[in-house]
Design an enzyme around this catalytic site. Structure first.
Site, short mmCIF file in Angstrom:
data_model
loop_
_atom_site.label_atom_id
_atom_site.label_comp_id
_atom_site.label_asym_id
_atom_site.label_seq_id
_atom_site.Cartn_x
_atom_site.Cartn_y
_atom_site.Cartn_z
N HIS A 199 -0.83 -13.88 11.48
CA HIS A 199 0.46 -14.57 11.51
C HIS A 199 0.52 -15.59 12.65
CE1 HIS A 199 4.71 -15.30 11.02
NE2 HIS A 199 4.97 -14.86 12.23
N ASP A 247 5.29 -16.27 6.19
CA ASP A 247 4.21 -17.17 5.77
C ASP A 247 4.17 -17.27 4.24
OD1 ASP A 247 3.46 -17.40 8.49
OD2 ASP A 247 2.43 -15.47 8.32
N ASN A 294 6.61 -11.38 17.77
CA ASN A 294 5.36 -12.13 17.94
C ASN A 294 4.75 -11.93 19.32
OD1 ASN A 294 4.78 -13.58 15.55
ND2 ASN A 294 6.64 -14.75 15.84
N1 LIG Z 1 7.05 -12.36 12.21
C1 LIG Z 1 7.83 -13.40 11.95
O1 LIG Z 1 7.81 -13.94 10.84
C2 LIG Z 1 8.74 -13.97 13.00
C3 LIG Z 1 9.45 -15.15 12.75
C4 LIG Z 1 10.30 -15.64 13.73
C5 LIG Z 1 10.42 -14.96 14.93
N2 LIG Z 1 9.71 -13.84 15.14
C6 LIG Z 1 9.80 -13.06 16.38
O2 LIG Z 1 10.95 -12.22 16.34
C7 LIG Z 1 11.38 -11.91 17.66
C8 LIG Z 1 12.85 -12.15 17.81
O3 LIG Z 1 13.13 -13.52 17.63
P1 LIG Z 1 14.61 -14.08 17.76
O4 LIG Z 1 14.58 -15.52 17.46
O5 LIG Z 1 15.53 -13.16 16.98
O6 LIG Z 1 14.83 -13.86 19.32
P2 LIG Z 1 16.19 -13.74 20.11
O7 LIG Z 1 15.88 -14.06 21.53
O8 LIG Z 1 17.31 -14.48 19.40
O9 LIG Z 1 16.57 -12.21 19.97
C9 LIG Z 1 15.82 -11.21 20.63
C10 LIG Z 1 16.70 -9.97 20.75
O10 LIG Z 1 15.92 -8.92 21.35
C11 LIG Z 1 16.75 -8.26 22.31
N3 LIG Z 1 15.89 -7.63 23.32
C12 LIG Z 1 15.34 -8.20 24.40
N4 LIG Z 1 14.65 -7.28 25.10
C13 LIG Z 1 14.76 -6.12 24.44
C14 LIG Z 1 14.27 -4.80 24.68
N5 LIG Z 1 13.52 -4.52 25.74
N6 LIG Z 1 14.57 -3.84 23.80
C15 LIG Z 1 15.33 -4.11 22.72
N7 LIG Z 1 15.82 -5.33 22.44
C16 LIG Z 1 15.53 -6.32 23.29
C17 LIG Z 1 17.62 -9.36 22.89
O11 LIG Z 1 18.79 -8.82 23.46
C18 LIG Z 1 17.92 -10.20 21.64
O12 LIG Z 1 19.06 -9.72 20.97
C19 LIG Z 1 10.51 -12.76 18.56
O13 LIG Z 1 9.44 -11.97 19.01
C20 LIG Z 1 9.99 -13.84 17.63
O14 LIG Z 1 8.78 -14.38 18.06
C21 LIG Z 1 8.88 -13.34 14.19
#
Ligand SMILES: NC(=O)c1ccc[n+]([C@@H]2O[C@H](COP(=O)([O-])OP(=O)(O)OC[C@H]3O[C@@H](n4cnc5c(N)ncnc54)[C@H](O)[C@@H]3O)[C@@H](O)[C@H]2O)c1
Length: 229
Positions: free
Chosen positions: A93, A66, A35
């Protein structure tokens, strides 16, 4: 933290990962779930354009959560199993850009104006509902993983050549005047093989569409500017 607050952290991560994709696997079908999707998909597109590898059929923003939420909440109201309900969710989204088309639910059904307000609000704010329920301890995780798997599986079924794999996704689109928009797409061997028009909208949905487009326009621009600056 809203999805937009995430912009500054995630924009750089998505840019770096997209640069690596352009270099190492330029023909990959890319599902962007980080996001704010409304901005991170345009960021990836700009990086791919710069690298000369942009294929609009192969870049998809994941809005499946969604749809999963919409199916669940609508099924609750109708007293059905969510697996038997299909709600098209278009736009983007985040907040008002998440536009459930309740007039196009399958199986065909109707809602009172009060139900439409309740469902639209709950679908648009499902993410906030989870954040509040976790009281600061994080955002959606399991449902996000479910949505990610469901969407990736649909892409893989398309790649395998299965017929009629249709899901909503945020893609480069001519469905509206905006360069990106989420709507139903057909997934196939080359990625997005067909983008479906929105179909007939009622007055409530047309007003929602105008609000969604206004916000989407600035989110898309924010992503484009981040790479072009
Ligand atoms: N589109 C959707 O429906 C939806 C829904 C929920 C969350 N999200 C998004 O998904 C993403 C992840 O959410 P989460 O709850 O798993 O977060 P999280 O913090 O639990 O996990 C993020 C992961 O990314 C890794 N990371 C950080 N920097 C990085 C880099 N430069 N390169 C590669 N990996 C890296 C971290 O080590 C961690 O394992 C967020 O952007 C969140 O907003 C999207």
């Amino acid at each position: 933290m809203t999805r937009d607050d995430l912009f500054n952290i995630n924009a750089g991560i998505v840019r770096t990962l997209s640069e690596a994709i352009a270099k190492c696997c330029p023909n990959a079908i890319v599902n962007v779930i980080s996001n704010p999707v409304n901005s991170t998909v345009p960021i990836a597109a700009e990086v791919f354009k710069k690298a000369g590898t942009f294929d609009p059929k192969k870049l998809l923003g994941v809005t499946m959560l969604d749809v999963v939420r919409a199916n669940t909440f609508v099924a609750e109201v109708l007293g059905l199993d969510p697996r038997d309900v299909n709600v098209p969710v278009v736009g983007g989204h985040a907040g008002v850009t998440i536009l459930p088309l309740l007039s196009q639910v399958k199986p065909p059904c109707s809602f009172t104006p009060k139900e439409v307000d309740y469902l639209t609000d709950r679908i648009q704010n499902g993410g906030t509902e989870v954040v509040e329920a976790k009281a600061g301890a994080g955002s959606a995780t399991l449902s996000m993983a479910y949505a990610a798997v469901k969407f990736a599986d649909a892409c893989l079924r398309g790649l395998r050549g299965d017929a009629s794999v249709v899901e909503c996704a945020f893609v480069a689109s001519q469905v509206t005047e905006l360069p990106f928009f989420a709507s139903k797409v057909r997934l196939g061997r080359t990625g997005v093989e067909e983008i479906y028009p929105l179909g007939p909208l009622n007055e409530y949905e047309r007003a929602g569409l105008e609000r969604a487009k206004k916000e989407l326009e600035s989110s898309i621009q924010k992503g484009v500017s981040f790479v072009r600056k």
